[in-house]
Design an enzyme around this catalytic site. Structure first.
Site, PDB file in Angstrom:
ATOM      1  N   HIS A 112      -6.696  -6.824  -0.547  1.00  0.00           N
ATOM      2  CA  HIS A 112      -6.744  -5.382  -0.794  1.00  0.00           C
ATOM      3  C   HIS A 112      -5.896  -5.047  -2.015  1.00  0.00           C
ATOM      4  O   HIS A 112      -4.800  -5.593  -2.187  1.00  0.00           O
ATOM      5  CB  HIS A 112      -6.220  -4.614   0.420  1.00  0.00           C
ATOM      6  CG  HIS A 112      -6.932  -4.935   1.697  1.00  0.00           C
ATOM      7  ND1 HIS A 112      -6.497  -5.924   2.560  1.00  0.00           N
ATOM      8  CD2 HIS A 112      -8.051  -4.415   2.246  1.00  0.00           C
ATOM      9  CE1 HIS A 112      -7.315  -5.994   3.600  1.00  0.00           C
ATOM     10  NE2 HIS A 112      -8.273  -5.091   3.431  1.00  0.00           N
ATOM     11  N   ASP A 169      -5.183 -12.526   3.207  1.00  0.00           N
ATOM     12  CA  ASP A 169      -6.380 -12.006   3.866  1.00  0.00           C
ATOM     13  C   ASP A 169      -7.642 -12.177   3.037  1.00  0.00           C
ATOM     14  O   ASP A 169      -8.710 -11.701   3.435  1.00  0.00           O
ATOM     15  CB  ASP A 169      -6.199 -10.545   4.286  1.00  0.00           C
ATOM     16  CG  ASP A 169      -5.437  -9.714   3.275  1.00  0.00           C
ATOM     17  OD1 ASP A 169      -5.123 -10.231   2.176  1.00  0.00           O
ATOM     18  OD2 ASP A 169      -5.130  -8.552   3.576  1.00  0.00           O
ATOM     19  N   ASP A 198      -3.201 -10.357  -2.497  1.00  0.00           N
ATOM     20  CA  ASP A 198      -3.766  -9.823  -1.258  1.00  0.00           C
ATOM     21  C   ASP A 198      -5.206  -9.375  -1.525  1.00  0.00           C
ATOM     22  O   ASP A 198      -5.528  -8.921  -2.628  1.00  0.00           O
ATOM     23  CB  ASP A 198      -2.921  -8.641  -0.802  1.00  0.00           C
ATOM     24  CG  ASP A 198      -3.263  -8.141   0.594  1.00  0.00           C
ATOM     25  OD1 ASP A 198      -2.518  -8.440   1.531  1.00  0.00           O
ATOM     26  OD2 ASP A 198      -4.288  -7.428   0.732  1.00  0.00           O
ATOM     27  N   HIS A 209       0.810  -1.221   0.000  1.00  0.00           N
ATOM     28  CA  HIS A 209       0.000   0.000   0.000  1.00  0.00           C
ATOM     29  C   HIS A 209       0.845   1.274   0.000  1.00  0.00           C
ATOM     30  O   HIS A 209       0.296   2.368  -0.196  1.00  0.00           O
ATOM     31  CB  HIS A 209      -0.920   0.036   1.228  1.00  0.00           C
ATOM     32  CG  HIS A 209      -2.030  -0.966   1.193  1.00  0.00           C
ATOM     33  ND1 HIS A 209      -2.849  -1.131   0.092  1.00  0.00           N
ATOM     34  CD2 HIS A 209      -2.453  -1.864   2.118  1.00  0.00           C
ATOM     35  CE1 HIS A 209      -3.731  -2.095   0.348  1.00  0.00           C
ATOM     36  NE2 HIS A 209      -3.501  -2.553   1.564  1.00  0.00           N
TER      37      HIS A 209
END
Length: 343
Positions: A180, A267, A178, A141
């Site tokens: 996200h 996740d 991931d 991120h």
């Protein structure tokens, strides 16, 4: 097959405070499980060293690097602070540990580029076929000029830039599974045609960070070298298989990378508390197998995976262990397993 594991105890010293999802216990759970299994003795253990500041500045704005250093210095004697957003918690040691995490990815790609059987005469590090980086803080991120979502330096981006600038490769693929979207990695490379960035993630209409729509395909010279595959909440193993088979693997085959990097976030697990997906341990193992086979098809098996998310400790430890188990399997074994699975 020789597989490297990059880890350092100091990664536990990045303290994020009570209740924070990205906590030292994540890495502790992974390492406890790995050490209790026979595969521990099969791994080549690689020691990370801090990334030099020029390597960080190759992907991050120097002003951001200085801001992060100052934010960590201000935590001395005060516990935790944060940078840029409340999620990105730092402590006094976080700057140095973020350098160590980024340097760990550089050590991994150096070992893979060295190849099995070779030993670096300066560092005494052995070469390997592939590697897994069990490091924190995570990175995908972190954008060029700001921290987001628990991430300080973009570890996978540092590794990719190191491959381009130091090893003089010209086609690097990054696959991010991931849950996200890897907004930071996309932000850093969206103008760069030498890097193909592929992200499969929960649809940005429902989940942080709100980017990663299918229409985001790169900018200018990098147009067409970003592939986002957003999936609706509740996506399961079958949905992820479709995404891989119909979009992601064909894109890798067209690009034919010289090195494959993987942002390995777990996740999207059915047990994870921070998202809404239903991927099982078998689903993650299937993804690892497909990526390893893609690396064998295109770049002699050169693959490095870097830990990103995953916040249910038991599921995280299991899925990381399974991922590493796939990396350890001999070349060609994965093709047999795929045929048996009907792929």
């Amino acid at each position: 097959m020789t597989t490297g594991l990059v880890y350092h105890d100091r990664c536990m010293d990045h303290r994020t405070g009570p209740g924070h999802p990205e906590r030292p216990e994540r890495l502790a759970a992974v390492m406890e499980r790995l050490r209790g299994l026979p595969l521990w003795g099969q791994l080549t253990h690689l020691s990370p060293t801090p990334a030099p500041l020029p390597a960080i500045a190759a992907v991050h704005d120097p002003l951001y690097i200085q801001r992060l250093r100052e934010a960590c210095l201000q935590c001395r004697g005060r516990g935790q602070g944060h940078i840029d957003c409340g999620d990105s918690v730092v402590c006094a040691e976080s700057f140095d540990i973020a350098l160590l995490a980024a340097g760990g990815t550089m050590a991994a790609v150096d070992a893979v580029m060295r190849g099995p059987g070779a030993i670096d005469p300066i560092t005494n590090q052995r070469g390997v076929h592939n590697a897994f980086c069990a490091l924190r803080p995570p990175g995908h991120h972190a954008e060029r000029d700001r921290s987001m979502g628990f991430c300080l330096f973009n570890n996978i981006a540092v590794a990719a830039r190191h491959l381009l600038d130091h090893h003089h490769l010209s086609r690097i693929a990054i696959v991010d599974f991931d849950v996200h979207h890897g907004n930071g990695t996309q932000h850093i490379f969206e103008y760069v045609p030498e890097v193909l960035f592929i992200s499969v993630h929960e649809h940005p209409s429902y989940l942080y960070p709100g980017s990663g729509f299918a229409w985001e395909k790169g900018q200018e010279a990098g147009d067409g070298f970003t592939l986002n595959v957003p999936l609706d909440p509740g996506a399961d193993d079958r949905a992820y298989r479709r995404a891989f088979v119909q979009q992601m693997l064909p894109a890798l085959d067209r690009f034919s990378p010289e090195f494959l990097l993987v942002s390995a976030g777990f996740d999207a697990s059915e047990h994870d508390p921070l998202a809404h997906m239903k991927v099982t341990s078998e689903g993650f193992t299937w993804m690892a197998r497909q990526l390893k086979m893609a690396a064998e098809r295109h770049c002699g098996g050169r693959l490095v995976s870097c830990l990103e998310g995953g916040y249910n400790l038991r599921a995280l430890a299991e899925n990381v262990t399974n991922h590493i188990g796939i990396l350890l399997q001999p070349e060609g074994h994965d093709d047999l397993m795929a045929m048996k699975a009907g792929m």
